[in-house]
Design a protein around this motif. Structure first.
Motif, PDB file in Angstrom:
ATOM      1  N   UNK A  89       0.840  -1.201   0.000  1.00 51.62           N
ATOM      2  CA  UNK A  89       0.000   0.000   0.000  1.00 51.62           C
ATOM      3  C   UNK A  89       0.876   1.252   0.000  1.00 51.62           C
ATOM      4  N   UNK A  90       1.867   1.250   0.884  1.00 52.35           N
ATOM      5  CA  UNK A  90       2.753   2.410   0.989  1.00 52.35           C
ATOM      6  C   UNK A  90       3.531   2.586  -0.315  1.00 52.35           C
ATOM      7  N   UNK A  91       4.009   1.461  -0.859  1.00 51.94           N
ATOM      8  CA  UNK A  91       4.813   1.555  -2.077  1.00 51.94           C
ATOM      9  C   UNK A  91       3.985   2.109  -3.226  1.00 51.94           C
ATOM     10  N   UNK A 128      -0.679  11.908   2.253  1.00 53.15           N
ATOM     11  CA  UNK A 128      -0.752  10.926   1.173  1.00 53.15           C
ATOM     12  C   UNK A 128      -1.242  11.589  -0.114  1.00 53.15           C
ATOM     13  N   UNK A 154       1.411   4.082  -3.126  1.00 51.57           N
ATOM     14  CA  UNK A 154       1.211   5.518  -2.929  1.00 51.57           C
ATOM     15  C   UNK A 154       2.518   6.265  -3.198  1.00 51.57           C
ATOM     16  N   UNK A 155       3.623   5.700  -2.709  1.00 51.24           N
ATOM     17  CA  UNK A 155       4.919   6.346  -2.947  1.00 51.24           C
ATOM     18  C   UNK A 155       5.307   6.349  -4.422  1.00 51.24           C
ATOM     19  N   UNK A 156       4.671   5.479  -5.198  1.00 53.07           N
ATOM     20  CA  UNK A 156       4.894   5.484  -6.648  1.00 53.07           C
ATOM     21  C   UNK A 156       3.852   6.343  -7.363  1.00 53.07           C
TER      22      UNK A 156
END
Ligand code: SF4
Lengths: 156, 427
Positions: free
Chosen positions: A79-81, A132, A83-85
């Protein structure tokens, strides 16, 4: 990235690990990359993206132009990845029960609402935090950092 | 209202007095672990260092945030592809130009074990690692979670991550642990109870009267599996055993934190270990666990003791105890891959390596090895002390991977089929 968007649904099941997502869901459907169109959304069951933290799996989805991933639950790193992408990854309980493959979904990140345009059914999810949304708006963490690192950095 | 261990560590990292579940924080990192693989150009054509340099240039900054806090380990030795070799070269370059500790050769092994054994993991710290099993470190009373490649670049630049403080599940371990039950059995049982979705994005906090008696190796194995329950992290209280361990491997100071008596947990579960049976997970997902008797008689082709989950010295000792004076079943490839060279040399000193050789188990260098490198043909069955049994994880998609404790793996290797290790334990 738009905060409100519509997309055609591709539906997947539960517990799809990142090894099988690699190469645009190649482990599940080797032909998927030829079918999916930019702006489409993926709807999946529980534990989407479990397993390896390797980034080639989420990158392949981003590079295929997928607009969002909605799942009953999503592994934290995944999930974090995403969003970070710069790709919205949304945990939305009940979402897989309101859509069939090919339906069109409308997603609103700020209000935390998803609506099936084919049958009117809707579900809610925890709205995205400002942080986010800021990352998504810049297209991911790297561009976000490039534009804001100077303010962020504390005297080290 | 009190706070949990994880909340306290998050609050300190965020520079706040208190935080609660759902709060968004920017947490300052105490330690960043990077696996050599992340430096290879596997995920981004520029590679980790290339992308990082690009950010620095754009910002007019010259140095990484705090190279003293960056630890790199070579998880594959020697590199088996040009791409990986180039990644290791790039990691060395990064370390020369920015400073960072690198472990390779006989100093290394599997990074997560190296991190612990070399004293980089201490109670109360806020640690992230560029690998999903970085949650392992919670065994020593710290907050630890895995991050992705992009986020790793972010931490190198800013020393921070954004994080939503997770709600906590409290797991009380009660009763008396039978001597043939290890961390892997316990955690497979707990995960089976959770189901595949039980702890998603939450914190698991262990406690209860049985904790005292659970070894550090077993705690590491239990926290290692947290990500397989999709938890953000898992944590054991920093009790005397943990603090003793850390003092043996590190001279640095640290500040342990305990949960408050009135800390708030989203749910509580209680597991009595007293009459526990060894546990095994069926192929598919690690939460497919059942008591071992459900699988007894399943023929196997491969038995693997290895991975960051279970190949530490405690594991090698129990495997050797079972294998001593016996020979692995002729139809089984048994592979033993020690978790680190620390464990490897210790095992040699104790005569364990000789036992493995004589029993015809294949001993390999210490590295991730066949945890991800394909070794299983179509239709083959493996019992592994590792952490993942997903289709295709260790070779062909139609191969089957069962997970169990090193005792179950070793005993099954002798029998050629899954067995209850209690019948093979010379205790
Ligand atoms: S041993 Fe396996 S699970 Fe552990 S870090 Fe290496 S590849 Fe990952």
């Amino acid at each position: 990235m738009k905060k409100n968007f519509k997309g055609k649904v591709w539906k997947f099941g539960d517990c799809i690990d990142s090894g099988n997502i690699k190469g645009v869901m190649a482990g599940i459907d080797p032909e998927f990359h030829t079918k999916v169109q930019p702006g489409d959304v993926i709807v999946a069951g529980i534990n989407f993206g479990m397993g390896s933290s390797s980034e080639d799996a989420p990158r392949s989805l981003r590079d295929a132009g997928i607009a969002a991933i909605l799942a009953e639950s999503i592994s934290n790193i995944y999930l974090r990845t995403l969003i970070n992408l710069g790709l919205p990854a949304i945990e939305c309980p009940g979402v897989s029960s309101i859509v069939e493959e090919g339906h069109e979904l409308e997603v609103d990140l700020e209000s935390g609402r998803v609506r099936n345009l084919a049958n009117g059914a809707s579900r809610t999810f925890a709205p995205f935090s400002d942080h986010a949304i800021a990352i998504l708006e810049k297209g991911g963490l790297i561009p976000y950092l490039k534009s804001s690192l100077a303010n962020n950095r504390e005297g080290t | 209202m009190g706070m949990t261990i994880t909340e306290k560590i998050c609050a300190r990292a965020a520079g706040r007095d208190r935080v609660g579940p759902g709060d968004m924080i920017d947490g300052k990192i105490d330690k960043l672990y990077i696996k050599d693989l992340r430096f290879s150009k596997a995920e981004d054509p520029k590679g980790l260092y290339g992308l990082f340099k690009e950010i620095l240039k754009e910002m007019g900054i010259h140095k990484a945030w705090d190279p003293d806090k960056v630890i790199i380990n070579f998880d594959e030795q020697p590199a088996r592809s040009t791409r990986r070799a180039e990644g290791q070269e790039s990691a060395k370059q990064f370390s020369q130009e920015h400073g960072a500790t690198i472990y390779e050769g006989y100093q290394g092994g599997i990074g997560h074990n190296v991190m612990v054994e070399k004293g980089h993991v201490r109670p109360g710290e806020f640690i992230v690692g560029a690998d999903s099993h970085s949650c392992t470190y919670g065994a020593l009373g710290c907050f630890a979670t895995g991050i992705g490649f992009t986020e790793t670049v972010g931490v190198l630049a800013t020393g921070k991550i954004w994080l939503k403080v997770p709600p906590a599940i409290y797991i009380e371990l009660a009763g008396k642990r039978p001597s043939w039950i290890w961390g892997k059995d316990i955690v497979l049982r707990i995960m089976a109870e959770f189901g595949a979705n039980g702890a998603v994005n939450k914190t698991i906090e262990y406690g209860g009267s049985a904790v005292d008696d659970i070894s550090i190796e077993s705690r590491l194995s239990m926290c290692n599996m947290a990500v397989e329950s999709l938890a953000l992290n898992a944590v054991f209280p920093p009790d005397e055993r943990a603090i003793e361990y850390v003092k043996q491997v590190s001279t640095a100071t640290f500040t342990p934190v305990e949960s408050d008596p009135d800390a708030e947990y989203e749910s509580r579960l209680r597991f009595d270990l007293t009459d526990m049976e060894p546990f095994v997970a069926a192929p598919g997902v690690p939460s497919n666990g059942q008591p071992v008797h459900e699988f007894v008689g399943t023929k196997i082709n491969q038995a693997f003791i290895g991975t960051c989950s279970n190949s530490r010295i405690e594991d090698l000792r129990v495997a050797a105890k079972i294998l001593k004076g016996k020979t692995v079943h002729p139809g089984v490839r048994m592979i033993v891959t020690p978790a680190s060279y620390g464990a490897y040399f210790q095992a040699r000193e104790e005569g364990l390596l000789e036992i493995f050789e004589k029993s015809k188990a294949l001993l390999t260098a210490s590295e991730c090895g066949i945890c991800t490198r394909p070794s299983l043909a179509t239709g083959e069955v493996c019992i592994s002390s590792g952490n993942r049994n997903f289709p295709g994880r260790m070779g062909h998609r139609d191969a089957q991977i069962f997970l169990g404790s090193p005792a179950t793996v070793a005993a099954s290797a002798l029998a050629g089929e899954i067995v209850d290790p209690r019948e093979f334990l010379p205790i």
